[in-house]
Design an enzyme around this catalytic site. Structure first.
Site, PDB file in Angstrom:
ATOM      1  N   SER A 183       0.759  -1.329  -0.082  1.00 28.62           N
ATOM      2  CA  SER A 183      -0.011   0.107  -0.074  1.00 28.62           C
ATOM      3  C   SER A 183       0.975   1.166   0.100  1.00 28.62           C
ATOM      4  O   SER A 183       2.002   1.253  -0.751  1.00 28.62           O
ATOM      5  CB  SER A 183      -0.820   0.052   1.188  1.00 28.62           C
ATOM      6  OG  SER A 183      -1.959   0.847   1.071  1.00 28.62           O
ATOM      7  N   ASP A 214      -4.830  -3.490  -3.473  1.00 25.84           N
ATOM      8  CA  ASP A 214      -4.017  -3.127  -2.603  1.00 25.84           C
ATOM      9  C   ASP A 214      -3.719  -4.233  -1.882  1.00 25.84           C
ATOM     10  O   ASP A 214      -4.254  -5.177  -1.493  1.00 25.84           O
ATOM     11  CB  ASP A 214      -4.967  -2.275  -1.689  1.00 25.84           C
ATOM     12  CG  ASP A 214      -3.839  -1.396  -0.684  1.00 25.84           C
ATOM     13  OD1 ASP A 214      -3.062  -2.187   0.150  1.00 25.84           O
ATOM     14  OD2 ASP A 214      -3.652  -0.406  -0.878  1.00 25.84           O
TER      15      ASP A 214
END
Length: 488
Positions: A256, A370
């Site tokens: 992320s 993600d």
């Protein structure tokens, strides 16, 4: 899952209980196996008290080893150095590695075939180099089949003499000897799915192979940066503090927002340059504000894509100055995807695509979101080969894992966060790391949240200070160990 080495016994419980085996075994390299039938085992065990005692001790040790949840990973003992082009200086590369590894380990090299010799020298040494210059195809094949780690040596500009499909070892290291190889020629080596690509002049092999040598010894310092929205800005403070303390990071990984910072650092930027990048692109640039009608996501993602293009351009993961890994999640297969080669820009985009906030990235066969969805703190991607200790920066939602938040009377009702922050909080619930349950050499630090919201990127200075404080505490505890590792 466990990894077994020389002398290990497999399947003895099935023999003793007359049942089918409970596990399968897959060989990583060529092995010699001895088969023991049930009748022979029973006759030896019941007639020899010493054999029975040894069997009981073996079973007890296996029971003890089976308790930890983490896989036991062994050091890569056998390293094959194989010429992959005409004129590749495989022997020179091997001689340099012998010198580098020999400063702290018992190491030797085999350059010609000899029956049974590998078993003997492997028992007597910490590392064994198998060297093949391409003149003997049979010996080259033996080296490739016996290697725990395969290093392909190429002369810059020469076409590969090996086919990627013929490489049995997954993810070989590639050492390119020469100056200024073209991008087109370098791209040929991407087909080998390399672990890392090192380019060095032949006159500078000692300096050029210092990082690969440190990884083979197990003295390469790695840094894992978790996701966490604006709270992951604390990673910048950790980098600043470690650099100022003289700690040299060789490997970085992230998920992320942690992947963005890790990628910038892996590309060769200093901690100060990463700080300037984050301030210019993430704070002043406000790349998360190109909102759209929420049909597939709240944000178009065009501004963040532009940031990735400006920052990473055509950089390739496998050719970065520091080893880099990041993770994403494929919504179609529901698997974790690890990026260790290919476009750095595309890898970081896929790792930082928070579902709901950003649209997924569609490829020919994947739908990527993600990496924090499945692994917000990807420690495993830097511990596959036991290349050295790790510093893990674990950004959380506030309370430490395993602790409860007291429900004191409130004068005001709890603030309901915006949708983007709710998505981030939801993703991070299962992503915290338990610092007390890590193997030796893995050092976890958890910067304080400082009351900063997960989308409050304007709080850069606050989170940098939080990261600095966490890093100082780490240095007080294990600073000498980290300095010794990063100097090795």
């Amino acid at each position: 899952m466990r990894e077994l080495g020389p002398g290990a016994v497999v399947g003895e419980l099935a023999l003793l209980t007359s049942s089918t085996r409970s596990a399968s075994v897959r060989a990583r390299r060529d092995c010699e196996l001895l088969e023991v039938e049930r009748d022979l085992l029973e006759s030896v065990v019941w007639s020899d008290q010493d054999a029975l005692s040894a069997l009981v001790a073996t079973l007890a040790q296996q029971l003890a080893d089976s308790r930890p949840p983490d896989m036991k990973v062994m050091h890569p003992n056998v390293v094959a150095v194989v010429a992959a082009t005409a004129g590749a200086p495989a022997h020179s590369v091997a001689d340099t590695l012998l010198d580098l590894l020999g400063r702290s380990l018992r190491v030797t090299a085999l350059r010609t075939p000899a029956d049974g010799q590998l078993d003997r020298v492997e028992r007597d040494h910490d590392r064994v180099l198998l060297v093949a210059d391409g003149s003997d195809e049979g010996w080259t094949e033996v080296c490739r089949r016996q290697a725990d780690v395969l290093i392909l040596v190429a002369r810059a500009g020469e076409p590969p003499a090996l086919e990627p499909a013929g490489i049995r070892s997954a993810a070989p290291d590639v050492v390119i000897v020469g100056t200024s190889p073209s991008e087109e020629w370098l791209a040929l080596w991407s087909a080998f799915d390399p672990w890392q690509v090192t380019v060095t002049a032949e006159s500078e092999l000692t300096d050029g192979l210092a990082r690969p040598g440190a990884r083979l010894v197990g003295r390469s310092l790695g840094l894992v940066l978790s996701g966490g929205g604006a709270r992951a800005l604390s990673h910048v403070g950790v980098l600043l503090e470690l650099e100022e303390a003289g700690i040299h990071i060789d490997r970085v990984a992230g998920a992320s927002f942690g992947a963005i910072i890790a990628a910038a650092y892996a590309s060769g930027q200093s901690a100060r340059e990463v700080e300037a990048l984050v301030y210019g692109e993430m704070v002043r640039g406000k790349p998360f504000s190109d909102y759209t009608v929420p049909r597939v996501a709240l944000v178009r993602g065009k501004r963040t894509d532009d940031v990735m293009e400006r920052t990473f351009g055509s950089l390739q993961v496998e050719r970065l100055p520091r080893q880099f890994r990041c993770v994403s999640v494929d919504l179609l297969s529901r698997d974790l995807v690890v990026f260790r080669s290919g476009s750095l820009r595309d890898a970081v985009r896929a790792s930082s695509r928070l579902p709901g906030l950003f649209p997924p990235i569609a490829t020919e066969s994947q739908l990527l979101v993600d990496g924090g969805v499945l692994d917000n703190t990807p420690i495993d991607v830097l511990s596959e080969r036991r290349e050295g200790p790790l510093v893990v920066v674990n950004v959380t939602m506030g309370a430490r894992p395993g602790t409860s938040v007291p429900h004191a009377p409130r004068k005001k009702p709890i603030r309901i966060p915006m949708l983007g922050e709710t998505l981030l909080r939801t993703m991070m619930i299962g992503g915290s790391v338990d610092a007390s349950n890590q193997p030796p050499g893995v050092h976890v630090i958890t910067p304080g949240s400082m009351g900063v919201g997960l989308l409050e990127f304007h709080q850069l200075d606050t989170m940098i200070e939080s990261g600095r404080l966490a890093a100082r505490d780490l240095l007080d505890r294990v600073g000498d160990e980290l300095r010794a590792t990063s100097r090795a």
